[in-house]
Design a protein around this motif. Structure first.
Motif, PDB file in Angstrom:
ATOM      1  N   PHE A   1       8.757  13.435  -2.660  1.00 40.74           N
ATOM      2  CA  PHE A   1       8.594  11.976  -2.553  1.00 40.74           C
ATOM      3  C   PHE A   1       7.459  11.607  -3.509  1.00 40.74           C
ATOM      4  O   PHE A   1       6.369  12.184  -3.425  1.00 40.74           O
ATOM      5  N   VAL A   2       7.721  10.661  -4.398  1.00 43.71           N
ATOM      6  CA  VAL A   2       6.704  10.237  -5.366  1.00 43.71           C
ATOM      7  C   VAL A   2       6.177   8.862  -4.941  1.00 43.71           C
ATOM      8  O   VAL A   2       6.955   7.977  -4.576  1.00 43.71           O
ATOM      9  N   PHE A   3       4.861   8.715  -4.997  1.00 42.18           N
ATOM     10  CA  PHE A   3       4.229   7.453  -4.589  1.00 42.18           C
ATOM     11  C   PHE A   3       3.384   6.891  -5.724  1.00 42.18           C
ATOM     12  O   PHE A   3       2.797   7.642  -6.513  1.00 42.18           O
ATOM     13  N   ALA A   4       3.302   5.571  -5.765  1.00 43.42           N
ATOM     14  CA  ALA A   4       2.408   4.899  -6.721  1.00 43.42           C
ATOM     15  C   ALA A   4       2.211   3.469  -6.217  1.00 43.42           C
ATOM     16  O   ALA A   4       2.903   3.033  -5.290  1.00 43.42           O
ATOM     17  N   SER A   5       1.272   2.774  -6.835  1.00 42.16           N
ATOM     18  CA  SER A   5       1.094   1.363  -6.481  1.00 42.16           C
ATOM     19  C   SER A   5       0.323   0.650  -7.582  1.00 42.16           C
ATOM     20  O   SER A   5      -0.237   1.288  -8.475  1.00 42.16           O
TER      21      SER A   5
ATOM     22  N   ALA B   1       0.829  -1.213   0.000  1.00 41.94           N
ATOM     23  CA  ALA B   1       0.000   0.000   0.000  1.00 41.94           C
ATOM     24  C   ALA B   1       0.862   1.261   0.000  1.00 41.94           C
ATOM     25  O   ALA B   1       1.707   1.448   0.887  1.00 41.94           O
ATOM     26  N   SER B   2       0.631   2.126  -0.981  1.00 45.56           N
ATOM     27  CA  SER B   2       1.371   3.388  -1.006  1.00 45.56           C
ATOM     28  C   SER B   2       0.971   4.282   0.168  1.00 45.56           C
ATOM     29  O   SER B   2       1.762   5.088   0.645  1.00 45.56           O
ATOM     30  N   LEU B   3      -0.269   4.108   0.632  1.00 42.91           N
ATOM     31  CA  LEU B   3      -0.722   4.902   1.771  1.00 42.91           C
ATOM     32  C   LEU B   3       0.158   4.642   3.003  1.00 42.91           C
ATOM     33  O   LEU B   3       0.454   5.561   3.772  1.00 42.91           O
TER      34      LEU B   3
END
Ligand code: PMP
Length: 429
Positions: A251-255, A101-103
């Motif tokens: 900060f880059v997030f993905a999933s 989970a990116s969260l």
């Protein structure tokens, strides 16, 4: 972005008695429909069915010979990172493949920043008298829940239809060192579906900030979730930050939550070399390594970045008719009255429905009473407070096309009634 104060946003042509009758008929139907959360539908999850048979017994080695069944490999499988590095346009050595989970990554980075100074910080956030985040709104309720949880003050910023109001953002961050972060969903934003313009991305990367440890929390959750044939690209934020002399800003997030199986996917975080080293040092205290078998399964399933792109086309075929059904009903049943406007995103999972000021809560209440669950009004704003009480988030991915149509028909009836009641009350006042 439309302007509800504009001429097109007129009220008064709905007959109250008719609206009440339509609503009574609706309630009598005893519907039970849910448009609350942006979950993939069972048919979308079926697209990833083969994952459940991968990797085959005996297929346990990564390309570099690593036995994926064993401990280790904190950065995640290099071949999976390479696939998503291409899609997210982040150098693979600056991208980690982590848990499901990116969260969790967003949450944990905020916790880590409270406990250990970020690169460039004077002190950890826990030792700051006050920490604030900019929150483009309407935005993602779970982002706001994280900042609320840690007592981080949330400063709403308006969205323009092409990203946040940059003049306001630049002014705030330049003068207030308490502002340490900003939530951003730059592409097919949750919930408006808007895409940050190239200019907006560059200004976010380049703007002077009073806090030396200011960070963009760049949630590219919908990077490959296109709803039209146009695959919208935005300037890669990490390169933009580096070119502007602010290499550690994002900060880059993905999933893969909405690519394969939500809850059983793989999450990614990308950042500057300094931020990644900071994070790895702290993550090493949390885990010996991620679930590499799940990562290998995803590598086998996709093959390469084009495999992900092809897979997303199949999601698009399932999602598009649902969005089309929303527009069709809204246009037919609200369009003639000029009492609502809605976004028509080119990707993502959500759209925003705007009703006249002071009506959103009532629409959601009426819909709930008629058996149609909508996301609570205000949920897309920090602390759940929509200052104008006019925004409703619609999430058409999960129900069938027929159910989406049915639910939107109900929503239209509720909007007409709420507006007619408000108009009648105003006339009396
Ligand atoms: N970010 C955004 C903007 C989302 O809309 C969602 C899911 N609704 C998430 C993150 C959740 O991602 P994950 O499953 O990777 O935690």
């Amino acid at each position: 972005m439309f302007d509800p104060a504009s001429e097109s946003f007129r009220q008064g042509t709905i007959h109250l008695d008719e609206a009440r009758k339509a609503y009574a008929d609706l309630c009598a139907r005893g519907l039970s429909l849910d448009l609350t959360r942006g979950k993939p539908s069972p048919a979308q999850l079926d697209l990833s069915g083969p994952l459940l048979r991968l990797p085959a017994e005996g297929d346990v080695r990564a390309a570099d010979g690593t036995d994926c069944r064993n401990y280790g490999g904190l950065r995640g499988l290099p071949e999976l990172r390479a696939i998503f590095a291409e899609l997210l346009r982040i150098p693979a050595d600056q991208l980690l493949a982590a848990g499901n989970a990116s969260l969790t990554l967003m949450h944990d980075i905020i916790v880590q920043a409270q406990l250990s100074p970020l690169p460039g910080a004077k002190r950890r956030w826990a030792d700051e008298p006050e920490v604030l985040f900019l929150c483009p709104a309407p935005g993602y309720d779970r982002h706001f829940a994280i900042t609320e949880r840690f007592g981080i003050g949330m400063v709403p910023v308006e969205l323009t239809g092409a990203g946040p109001d940059m003049a306001a953002v630049e002014k705030l961050v330049a003068s207030d060192p308490r502002i340490k972060g900003m939530w951003c969903v730059p592409r097919y934003s949750n919930p408006t579906g808007e895409v940050y313009s190239d200019e907006c991305v560059r200004r976010l990367a380049a703007m002077p900030t009073a806090a030396p440890d200011f960070r963009l929390f760049w949630d590219d959750a919908y990077a490959v979730h296109h709803l039209t044939e146009e695959r919208i690209e935005i300037p890669p934020i990490l390169s933009a930050c580096e070119e502007s002399g602010n290499p550690d800003r994002a900060f880059v997030f993905a999933s893969t939550s909405k690519i394969t199986m939500a809850g059983s996917g793989v999450a990614f975080v990308g950042s500057s070399p300094a931020n990644i080293e900071w994070l790895l040092g702290l993550m090493a205290k949390q885990t010996i390594g991620p679930d590499k078998i799940n990562q290998l399964r995803h590598v086998r399933f996709f093959g390469d970045a084009d495999g992900v792109r092809r897979h997303m086309e199949r999601h698009r075929e399932l999602l598009r008719p649902k969005f089309a059904a929303v527009y069709e009903v809204l246009e037919a049943e609200l369009g003639p009255y000029g009492i609502a406007e809605w976004t028509t995103p080119k990707g993502g999972y959500f759209l925003s429905l705007h009703v006249p000021d002071g009506c959103a809560r009532e629409v959601v209440r009426l819909a709930g009473q008629a058996g149609v669950a909508l996301t609570p009004a205000g949920a897309a704003f920090p602390l759940g407070q929509d200052p104008r009480d006019r925004h409703i988030r619609l999430a058409p991915s999960f129900p069938s096309v027929d159910d989406v149509r049915e639910a939107m028909h109900a929503v239209a009836i509720c909007v007409r009634l709420a507006v007619a009641e408000q108009t009648a009350a105003n006339a009396k006042a």
